[in-house]
Design an enzyme around this catalytic site. Sequence first.
Site, PDB file in Angstrom:
ATOM      1  N   CYS A  14       0.834  -1.218   0.000  1.00  0.00           N
ATOM      2  CA  CYS A  14       0.000   0.000   0.000  1.00  0.00           C
ATOM      3  C   CYS A  14       0.862   1.258   0.000  1.00  0.00           C
ATOM      4  CB  CYS A  14      -0.939  -0.019   1.208  1.00  0.00           C
ATOM      5  SG  CYS A  14      -0.132  -0.506   2.753  1.00  0.00           S
TER       6      CYS A  14
ATOM      7  N   HIS B 277      -2.609   5.201   6.616  1.00  0.00           N
ATOM      8  CA  HIS B 277      -1.224   5.654   6.784  1.00  0.00           C
ATOM      9  C   HIS B 277      -1.176   7.138   6.404  1.00  0.00           C
ATOM     10  CE1 HIS B 277       0.120   1.484   6.856  1.00  0.00           C
ATOM     11  NE2 HIS B 277      -0.215   1.282   5.597  1.00  0.00           N
TER      12      HIS B 277
HETATM   13  P1  NAD Z   1      -5.399 -11.158   5.965  1.00  0.00           P
HETATM   14  O1  NAD Z   1      -4.792 -11.844   7.121  1.00  0.00           O
HETATM   15  O2  NAD Z   1      -6.451 -10.141   6.205  1.00  0.00           O
HETATM   16  O3  NAD Z   1      -6.031 -12.231   4.979  1.00  0.00           O
HETATM   17  C1  NAD Z   1      -5.369 -13.407   4.630  1.00  0.00           C
HETATM   18  C2  NAD Z   1      -6.396 -14.456   4.212  1.00  0.00           C
HETATM   19  O4  NAD Z   1      -5.687 -15.598   3.745  1.00  0.00           O
HETATM   20  C3  NAD Z   1      -7.301 -14.933   5.349  1.00  0.00           C
HETATM   21  O5  NAD Z   1      -8.626 -14.981   4.867  1.00  0.00           O
HETATM   22  C4  NAD Z   1      -6.819 -16.358   5.638  1.00  0.00           C
HETATM   23  O6  NAD Z   1      -7.910 -17.203   5.991  1.00  0.00           O
HETATM   24  C5  NAD Z   1      -6.279 -16.787   4.297  1.00  0.00           C
HETATM   25  N1  NAD Z   1      -5.223 -17.795   4.342  1.00  0.00           N
HETATM   26  C6  NAD Z   1      -4.281 -18.002   5.289  1.00  0.00           C
HETATM   27  N2  NAD Z   1      -3.477 -19.017   4.913  1.00  0.00           N
HETATM   28  C7  NAD Z   1      -3.914 -19.438   3.694  1.00  0.00           C
HETATM   29  C8  NAD Z   1      -3.489 -20.424   2.786  1.00  0.00           C
HETATM   30  N3  NAD Z   1      -2.439 -21.196   3.045  1.00  0.00           N
HETATM   31  N4  NAD Z   1      -4.179 -20.571   1.617  1.00  0.00           N
HETATM   32  C9  NAD Z   1      -5.247 -19.793   1.337  1.00  0.00           C
HETATM   33  N5  NAD Z   1      -5.697 -18.827   2.172  1.00  0.00           N
HETATM   34  C10 NAD Z   1      -5.037 -18.658   3.324  1.00  0.00           C
HETATM   35  O7  NAD Z   1      -4.177 -10.531   5.143  1.00  0.00           O
HETATM   36  P2  NAD Z   1      -4.182  -9.204   4.262  1.00  0.00           P
HETATM   37  O8  NAD Z   1      -4.061  -8.023   5.159  1.00  0.00           O
HETATM   38  O9  NAD Z   1      -5.294  -9.250   3.290  1.00  0.00           O
HETATM   39  O10 NAD Z   1      -2.777  -9.321   3.524  1.00  0.00           O
HETATM   40  C11 NAD Z   1      -2.592 -10.187   2.418  1.00  0.00           C
HETATM   41  C12 NAD Z   1      -1.405  -9.712   1.608  1.00  0.00           C
HETATM   42  O11 NAD Z   1      -1.687  -8.395   1.136  1.00  0.00           O
HETATM   43  C13 NAD Z   1      -0.069  -9.620   2.378  1.00  0.00           C
HETATM   44  O12 NAD Z   1       0.997  -9.900   1.489  1.00  0.00           O
HETATM   45  C14 NAD Z   1      -0.026  -8.159   2.752  1.00  0.00           C
HETATM   46  O13 NAD Z   1       1.277  -7.677   2.940  1.00  0.00           O
HETATM   47  C15 NAD Z   1      -0.657  -7.519   1.536  1.00  0.00           C
HETATM   48  N6  NAD Z   1      -1.206  -6.191   1.803  1.00  0.00           N
HETATM   49  C16 NAD Z   1      -1.938  -5.953   2.937  1.00  0.00           C
HETATM   50  C17 NAD Z   1      -2.405  -4.671   3.180  1.00  0.00           C
HETATM   51  C18 NAD Z   1      -3.180  -4.348   4.410  1.00  0.00           C
HETATM   52  O14 NAD Z   1      -3.105  -3.230   4.881  1.00  0.00           O
HETATM   53  N7  NAD Z   1      -3.937  -5.250   4.985  1.00  0.00           N
HETATM   54  C19 NAD Z   1      -2.157  -3.650   2.257  1.00  0.00           C
HETATM   55  C20 NAD Z   1      -1.461  -3.936   1.087  1.00  0.00           C
HETATM   56  C21 NAD Z   1      -0.971  -5.212   0.876  1.00  0.00           C
END
Ligand code: NAD
Length: 337
Positions: free
Chosen positions: A140, A220
């Site tokens: 992000c 942020h």
């Molecule tokens: P999150 O924890 O909210 O969601 C992750 C999801 O993946 C959950 O639904 C979980 O059940 C599922 N999961 C876990 N293990 C799994 C597996 N082995 N196979 C399939 N599903 C599985 O995470 P998020 O915040 O959405 O982040 C995901 C990615 O996006 C990360 O790389 C993070 O750095 C990136 N990201 C997050 C944000 C943020 O602010 N949340 C912003 C930009 C990028």
Amino acid sequence: MLQVGINGYGTIGKRVADAVAAQPDMEVCGVSKASPDFGADGAVRRGYTLYSAREDRVSAFRKAGYEVAGTSEDLIAESDIVVDATPGGIGAENRPRYEAAGTPAILQGKESDSLVDTSFNARANFEDAEGAEYVRVVSCNTTGISRLVSPLEEAYGVEKVRATLVRRGGDPDQTGRGPINDILPDPITVPSHHGPDVNTIFPDLSIDTMGLTVPTTLMHMHSLNIELESEPSSEEVRELLAGESRIFVVDDGLAIDGTGKLRELARDRGRPRGDLWENCVWGESINVQDSELYLFQAIHQESDVIPENVDAIRAMTGLAGRDESMAMTNESLGIGL
Ligand code: NAD
């Protein structure tokens, strides 16, 4: 219709699924989750076919009353392309699975740039992802900085970027995150890792970053100082940024004094989940002094990468070029405040 699988249906995955479902040229063929929690409930209510991340969790889903169509392995086989939005590090574990199935995949910000053909930001380097099999949509914060640097570089040339990133402690559903009452230099070492991440999009850019973490879930905030190669007026920069479809220049008249009111504006406008897909740059903060640009921008961590994932799908599969893809994504989501 291009069949898109969402592996990891959490904060990012559920938003990507809804964004894909809103496009005329692609559809969601299924979403995969690790546990049968409220997210699974949301997926079913939206009509997405649910898959279990692992074989040994299928029974837990069924016990909780959810139909599952199979495991992530099955979803990967069903999909023309997968958006992997699993927690940081799991995308790396999944990478060989995509390769074995011959399914192209998009990883997210926490994964290493070394796992993919290119890191991606639609405005800055769409063309680098054309025809690529593995792409990483940058974090992000990197997305926010890339959207800003691209037009500035084109219009004026950028000598050096210095950014202080004041980061939210966690997302609203991350009950275990913090701090609750503190201000953390994070990381304490400077410059921080955020600058090198921006260099995955702009390899030659000179950029130094510092990070802090504070007790909020809202957004942020970036405090930026950018040395330009020429000397535009503050008004010229403001007009340039206002012309960018994924930058919202916050008008002085709105009397928005912080991220709380920004999110309230998004809710007032009927945005899904109160999302703000655009960089929010305070117009009043845009100030150029002796070729040095100063400004504040707020970045909604849960949603600014969502349109980028949709555009990455089009770049990799050849569905559209940059301008057409960005316009379709913007139009279908309602981007532009
Ligand atoms: P999150 O924890 O909210 O969601 C992750 C999801 O993946 C959950 O639904 C979980 O059940 C599922 N999961 C876990 N293990 C799994 C597996 N082995 N196979 C399939 N599903 C599985 O995470 P998020 O915040 O959405 O982040 C995901 C990615 O996006 C990360 O790389 C993070 O750095 C990136 N990201 C997050 C944000 C943020 O602010 N949340 C912003 C930009 C990028």
